[in-house]
Design an enzyme around this catalytic site. Structure first.
Site, PDB file in Angstrom:
ATOM      1  N   ASP A 111     -47.205  58.964  51.422  1.00 26.94           N
ATOM      2  CA  ASP A 111     -46.572  60.394  52.140  1.00 26.94           C
ATOM      3  C   ASP A 111     -46.975  61.041  51.496  1.00 26.94           C
ATOM      4  OD1 ASP A 111     -44.968  59.325  50.184  1.00 26.94           O
ATOM      5  OD2 ASP A 111     -43.282  59.680  51.449  1.00 26.94           O
ATOM      6  N   LYS A 163     -35.272  57.242  40.068  1.00 22.45           N
ATOM      7  CA  LYS A 163     -34.759  58.037  40.745  1.00 22.45           C
ATOM      8  C   LYS A 163     -33.187  57.843  39.316  1.00 22.45           C
ATOM      9  CE  LYS A 163     -35.965  58.464  44.790  1.00 22.45           C
ATOM     10  NZ  LYS A 163     -36.329  57.091  45.956  1.00 22.45           N
ATOM     11  N   ASP A 171     -45.325  64.986  48.088  1.00 26.64           N
ATOM     12  CA  ASP A 171     -44.306  63.852  48.391  1.00 26.64           C
ATOM     13  C   ASP A 171     -43.832  64.747  49.710  1.00 26.64           C
ATOM     14  OD1 ASP A 171     -42.744  61.916  49.777  1.00 26.64           O
ATOM     15  OD2 ASP A 171     -42.543  61.383  47.774  1.00 26.64           O
TER      16      ASP A 171
END
Ligand code: GDD
Ligand code: MG
Length: 335
Positions: A111, A162, A221
């Site tokens: 992506d 993250k 992204d």
């Protein structure tokens, strides 16, 4: 050069669009995202790519019937259950017998749109004799990414997927393009779910064999609603290697409609005095007269005089005439 391209995620954040079209096949200026990624990889010397798929390959076979995409030969590895990122790489690389084809291979998240010349990443990887090299890109807010800390030579000291606020000061994140020696496949058996971000990379950091290379090339992204729309809009105005078709030749756009920084797909219909602003109309979308669509992606139908802002409207999405909608997904994927 051979590549493994990860395309097996569920595309959850882009539902309901991904109920109809897998994320890597969603259009970016009317060409599938995956085809744009392959164009970029081909520029860097990739000649064959195995698509690591978690779903049935039919939509991909249909999109690329000759098993070629942007001059790259395609093959497919279909997981019978999601193997997560590292599991998927290990499985696909073995399915495609990548270790018989050379010592070094490329991995890309499916992506990502970037102007990175992957050949430069390969050169760096060899110059430091790494087992694995990650492309890094600078971001303002790293919370949605894998954050990487390195020393002055580029050796990775820490990889935090993250991170929570304050967990790391680095603003360089994993850009989702990797170079590996085939020896790294020993860390990725491909027989059970395994995360490259949470397991394999931290293990490689401990062994001192993981490096990273930062570049300020264009990078996005496109896997979130805002970034998916933005990836289309930015491609309209930026200088890039990609061919850009803002309005498909089969689209019917009324002469009085106002189209601003937007892309219109095949067989879309835009009625009189409709306004499309910073938005993506995907093949077959219909926007009736006097409707206004802003910062949105639309596959379905927006009725006359409706106002739609920051929305994802799936193929089954019907927006009534005169409705006012903001920050909505229609149909609601949560239902
Ligand atoms: N085959 C397969 N099987 N592919 C998968 C699976 C799986 O089980 N799970 C995820 N993928 C694919 C997705 O389709 C996507 O192309 C890629 O792996 C990364 O998954 P995303 O869901 O897009 O992850 P992300 O965007 O939250 O984070 C990743 O990308 C960031 C850069 O954009 C991580 O790699 C981060 O570290 C990175 O910063
Ligand atoms: Mg992503």
């Amino acid at each position: 050069m051979h590549a493994v391209v990860l395309v097996g995620g569920f595309g959850t954040r882009l539902r309901p669009l991904t109920f109809e079209i897998p994320k890597p096949l969603l259009p970016v200026c009317n060409i599938p995202l995956l085809e744009r990624l392959m164009t970029s990889l081909a520029h860097g010397g990739v000649t064959h790519a195995v698509l690591a798929l978690g779903f049935k390959p039919e939509p991909f076979l249909k999109a690329f019937p000759n098993n070629r995409c942007a001059d790259v030969e395609l093959s497919y590895a279909v997981e019978d259950r999601p193997l997560d990122t590292s599991g998927a790489i290990g499985f696909a690389a073995r399915e495609a017998k990548i270790y018989e084809r050379g010592k070094t291979f490329i991995v890309a998240n499916g992506d990502i749109l970037t102007d990175l010349d992957v050949a430069k990443l390969v050169l760096f990887h060899h110059s430091v004799k790494a087992e694995g090299t990650i492309h890094l890109t600078p971001v303002a807010d790293p919370s949605q990414y894998g954050v990487v800390e390195t020393d002055a030579t580029g050796k990775v000291l820490r990889f935090v997927e993250k991170p929570k606020s304050g967990e790391t000061m680095s603003r360089h994140v994993n850009g989702g393009t990797y170079i590996f020696e085939t020896s790294a496949l020993e860390r990725m058996p491909g027989t059970a779910p395994l995360s490259i971000e949470r397991e394999t990379f931290p293990e490689m950091v401990r062994d001192g064999v993981l490096y990273a290379f930062a570049s300020d090339d264009y990078w996005i992204d496109a896997g979130r609603p805002d970034t998916y729309v933005r990836s289309n809009i930015e491609l309209l105005s930026r200088k890039s290697i990609y061919q850009v078709t803002p309005i498909a030749t089969t689209a019917k756009v009324d002469a009085t409609a106002i189209i601003t920084q937007s892309t219109i797909g095949a067989n879309c219909v835009v009625g009189e005095n409709a306004q499309i602003v910073r938005s993506v109309l995907i093949d077959g979308a219909k926007v009736d007269a006097n409707a206004v669509v802003i910062d949105s992606a639309v596959m379905g139908h927006v009725g006359a005089f409706a106002q739609v802002t920051s929305c994802l409207i799936g193929a089954q999405g019907e927006i009534n005439s005169g409705a006012v909608l903001r920050d909505a997904k229609v149909p609601d994927p949560a239902c």
